[in-house]
Design a protein around this motif. Structure first.
Motif, PDB file in Angstrom:
ATOM      1  N   TYR A 142      -2.068  52.854  12.128  1.00  0.00           N
ATOM      2  CA  TYR A 142      -0.750  52.894  11.505  1.00  0.00           C
ATOM      3  C   TYR A 142       0.322  53.586  12.354  1.00  0.00           C
ATOM      4  CZ  TYR A 142       2.676  53.567   7.762  1.00  0.00           C
ATOM      5  OH  TYR A 142       3.811  53.559   7.011  1.00  0.00           O
ATOM      6  N   PRO A 143       0.027  54.669  13.070  1.00  0.00           N
ATOM      7  CA  PRO A 143       1.077  55.326  13.868  1.00  0.00           C
ATOM      8  C   PRO A 143       1.723  54.409  14.905  1.00  0.00           C
ATOM      9  CG  PRO A 143      -0.793  56.802  13.609  1.00  0.00           C
ATOM     10  CD  PRO A 143      -1.216  55.479  13.059  1.00  0.00           C
ATOM     11  N   ASP A 350      -5.980  52.290  20.764  1.00  0.00           N
ATOM     12  CA  ASP A 350      -5.899  52.886  19.441  1.00  0.00           C
ATOM     13  C   ASP A 350      -5.328  54.291  19.509  1.00  0.00           C
ATOM     14  OD1 ASP A 350      -6.862  50.712  18.107  1.00  0.00           O
ATOM     15  OD2 ASP A 350      -8.952  51.303  18.314  1.00  0.00           O
ATOM     16  N   ASP A 351      -4.974  54.803  18.335  1.00  0.00           N
ATOM     17  CA  ASP A 351      -4.463  56.161  18.225  1.00  0.00           C
ATOM     18  C   ASP A 351      -5.481  57.136  18.815  1.00  0.00           C
ATOM     19  OD1 ASP A 351      -2.263  57.794  16.894  1.00  0.00           O
ATOM     20  OD2 ASP A 351      -4.066  58.776  16.121  1.00  0.00           O
ATOM     21  N   SER A 376       1.892  65.473  13.133  1.00  0.00           N
ATOM     22  CA  SER A 376       3.247  65.175  13.620  1.00  0.00           C
ATOM     23  C   SER A 376       3.321  63.694  13.929  1.00  0.00           C
ATOM     24  CB  SER A 376       3.565  65.983  14.884  1.00  0.00           C
ATOM     25  OG  SER A 376       3.529  67.365  14.615  1.00  0.00           O
ATOM     26  N   TYR A 377       4.385  63.039  13.514  1.00  0.00           N
ATOM     27  CA  TYR A 377       4.531  61.606  13.752  1.00  0.00           C
ATOM     28  C   TYR A 377       4.869  61.338  15.216  1.00  0.00           C
ATOM     29  CZ  TYR A 377       4.198  60.523   8.814  1.00  0.00           C
ATOM     30  OH  TYR A 377       3.730  60.363   7.540  1.00  0.00           O
ATOM     31  N   PRO A 378       4.478  60.170  15.728  1.00  0.00           N
ATOM     32  CA  PRO A 378       4.692  59.876  17.159  1.00  0.00           C
ATOM     33  C   PRO A 378       6.145  59.729  17.551  1.00  0.00           C
ATOM     34  CG  PRO A 378       3.848  57.936  16.000  1.00  0.00           C
ATOM     35  CD  PRO A 378       3.746  59.087  15.043  1.00  0.00           C
ATOM     36  N   ARG A 417      -5.867  57.180   4.659  1.00  0.00           N
ATOM     37  CA  ARG A 417      -6.472  57.021   5.991  1.00  0.00           C
ATOM     38  C   ARG A 417      -5.633  56.104   6.876  1.00  0.00           C
ATOM     39  NH1 ARG A 417     -12.022  58.053   6.073  1.00  0.00           N
ATOM     40  NH2 ARG A 417     -11.822  57.921   8.332  1.00  0.00           N
ATOM     41  N   LEU A 418      -4.321  56.066   6.646  1.00  0.00           N
ATOM     42  CA  LEU A 418      -3.436  55.344   7.562  1.00  0.00           C
ATOM     43  C   LEU A 418      -3.195  56.162   8.822  1.00  0.00           C
ATOM     44  CD1 LEU A 418      -0.802  53.912   5.051  1.00  0.00           C
ATOM     45  CD2 LEU A 418      -2.724  52.713   6.104  1.00  0.00           C
ATOM     46  N   ILE A 419      -3.252  57.459   8.676  1.00  0.00           N
ATOM     47  CA  ILE A 419      -3.163  58.377   9.806  1.00  0.00           C
ATOM     48  C   ILE A 419      -4.300  59.388   9.665  1.00  0.00           C
ATOM     49  CG2 ILE A 419      -0.677  58.104  10.160  1.00  0.00           C
ATOM     50  CD1 ILE A 419      -0.218  60.625   8.525  1.00  0.00           C
TER      51      ILE A 419
END
Length: 604
Positions: A142-143, A350-351, A376-378, A417-419
């Motif tokens: 998701y990120p 992937d993340d 923290s968001y990317p 569990r998206l992040i």
């Protein structure tokens, strides 16, 4: 389809992409590498048949002009001459003419069969590229979508993938043209090697001039890709913001912005077309000069008329192959930018903190714990959540309270569990949630409320999206609990009514009811209600209160709302302020909630 070769060498011979044999497009190329020898073989066969028919012009012209076949003909014609000498003199001209027509017909059939092979492979590779892109997008975390512009992704799939597939056709054109040129070059050497060397020198000079032009064309192709992406972005802006545009009367402004972007793309495309169009006359002029020079040199070398004619015809028939080769190279140059965009998306990793757990979901029921969780968001906007620790008790309804931007959505994304947490962990009882399969976990979590997308299908298909095997009776029961059955029944086609793209044919409240029915149908362990009553015609407070008090079709609930009346059915609460947990515990013991009651505040 079996793969004949699976080495770096094979992908180098059959280039697909700009990153070489280890690039993201290389696996697709390897699937079809076994087709390459067959296509090359058919191309060589077609060229041999055509060059053979041209070679037979020498004995034909000799018979027509001199009435006999002279000695000293090229070696490759000796077998044909031997056969002609066995025929009566009156039949030799017809025999040679018939042989030429037969070879030309055979060449046409071979070319048609090869074209069909190429079309099949091109279609399959094009399909594989698109499905690979779709699979990559569906597998990315998701990120990635928070960091990258959605318009760019749409443009890669809708436009760049097709342009990348066009490269396959052009590559085959290059391979076949080179194969044909090799055959013709051998024939020219056999006819007169000195004159052939003169031709090679001229061709090298022409290639050097053309290479300078290709550099310019690549830059123009990059501009087309960038402008096309800007156009897609502007169109998506209009489509997604049409209501806002109408409300504020900005039709002319957005139309002018779109016109400017479209005109810029038109200019870039025109520049490519002009550059390509001007290159072909220039190339033809240089080839014509070379052709005349060859004729003059052949005259100085005292070549016979039949041999000179055959040499010139071979040289003339080489021109379409040279032209096809040039057009393919010129066509590939502006498409390089699209190929790079496709490679960029296929090559995304992937993340760095992926959900790699593989344990099944525990059968027993436990509380959910956040222990020192930070994220923290990317986009680099700072910590959305910092060392958060709290509990969501099993079997209760828990309120998640906080002002906009406090970190509530981050908590919801972590629960879905998206992040994944950067530090700290989530636990289900004593088991780390990161160790549980993400797919298994999500099957036991459902979310409803604001900003819940609907698919472009029927109402029944939307409600059953999480459980496609659900019966109509189960779908209707979930809709009744979500207070959606009444408005659905009034629609002309009931549960078979289509909702339109993203459900835009329905009101906000109707979409929220369908979203809640969809969540209830899967009978989740954890139901998340995210601003479920914020729409004007949305879910009523009574419906939410009854749902939370009865716990029908779910086990625990997390309620995100700014409305005090919506939170009254909750027994526990968590207050978030600037990404940190300010307080948590029984709802009516929280200072934040007590203040709302004391000041009789309905919203905060």
């Amino acid at each position: 389809m079996s793969v004949a070769f699976n080495s770096k060498w094979s992908t180098t011979v059959f280039p697909l992409g700009t990153r070489g044999p280890d690039g993201p497009l290389a696996p697709i190329a390897r699937r079809y590498i076994s087709w390459l020898p067959r296509i090359v073989l058919f191309g060589l066969l077609a060229s041999l048949l055509e060059s053979g028919s041209i070679g037979l012009l020498i004995p034909l012209l000799s018979l027509v002009v001199d009435g006999q076949i002279p000695n000293g003909l090229p070696t490759f014609l000796h077998p044909a001459v031997g056969l002609l000498n066995t025929l009566p003199e009156g039949q030799r001209v017809l025999a040679v003419a018939f042989a030429i027509l037969l070879l030309i017909s055979a060449k046409g059939m071979v070319q048609a069969a090869n074209a069909a092979r190429i079309a099949y492979v091109e279609g399959r590779i094009s399909h594989d590229i698109r499905t690979a892109l779709a699979e990559r997008i569906l597998s990315l975390n998701y990120p990635f979508f928070l960091k990258h512009d959605g318009t760019k992704l749409v443009n890669i799939i809708a436009t760049d993938s097709w342009r990348a597939a066009d490269v396959v056709r052009l590559i085959f054109s290059v391979i076949i043209s080179i194969s044909a040129l090799c055959v013709f070059c051998v024939m020219l050497v056999l006819l007169q090697w000195k004159l052939f060397c003169f031709v090679v020198a001229g061709v090298v000079a022409i290639r050097a001039i053309q290479s300078l032009f290709l550099r310019k064309l690549r830059k123009l192709g990059q501009a087309v890709t960038e402008d096309n992406g800007a156009l897609s972005q502007q169109m998506l802006l209009i489509i997604n913001s049409i209501r806002l545009i109408r409300l504020f009367g900005q039709h002319d402004r957005e139309h002018e912005a779109f016109r400017e972007v479209s005109d810029r793309l038109r200019g870039s495309l025109l520049a490519v077309q002009k550059a390509t169009a001007s290159s072909m006359p220039r190339l033809e002029m240089m080839q014509s000069i070379l052709f005349v020079a060859v004729l003059l040199v052949a005259s100085e070398m005292a070549m016979s008329l039949p041999e000179t004619t055959a040499f010139l015809v071979l040289l003339y028939r080489m021109q379409p192959r040279v032209t096809a080769l040039d057009q393919a190279r010129l066509g590939i140059a502006p498409l390089r930018a699209s190929v790079e965009q496709v490679e960029w998306l296929l090559g995304q990793e992937d993340d760095p903190i992926p959900a790699v757990g593989g344990r099944p979901m525990p059968e027993t029921h436990h509380d959910i714990y956040f222990k020192n969780v930070s994220y923290s968001y990317p986009t680099g906007s700072g910590a959305a959540l910092s060392e958060a620790s709290f509990t969501i008790p099993y079997g209760t309804s828990t309120a998640l309270i906080g002002r906009s931007g406090a970190g509530k959505s981050t908590i919801v994304n972590l629960l879905c569990r998206l992040i994944e947490p950067e530090t700290g962990a989530l636990y289900l009882g004593n088991a780390a949630i990161s160790e549980i399969s993400a797919g298994a976990w999500r099957r036991h979590v459902a979310i409803a409320g604001q900003d819940i997308d609907l698919i472009d299908g029927t109402i029944a298909e939307n409600i059953a999206y999480g459980r496609p095997e659900a019966s109509l009776a189960e779908i209707e029961e979930a809709a009744r609990i979500a207070d959606a059955d009444e408005f659905i029944s009034r629609l002309p086609f009931g549960y078979d009514s289509r909702v339109g793209l993203r459900g835009l044919s329905l009101s906000g409240g109707q979409r929220q009811r369908i979203g809640l029915a969809r969540a209830l149908l899967v009978r989740p362990r954890l139901l998340i209600l995210d601003e479920a009553t914020n729409a004007v015609d949305g879910l009523s407070e009574q419906t939410i209160m009854q749902l939370l008090l009865e716990h029908r079709r779910f086990e625990s609930a997390l309620v995100v709302s700014h409305r005090r009346s919506t939170l009254q059915a909750c027994s526990h609460g968590i207050v978030i302020e600037q990404g940190r947990v300010a307080e948590s515990g029984p709802l009516r013991d929280l200072a934040f909630y007590s203040q709302m009651e004391a000041e009789d505040l309905e919203t905060f």
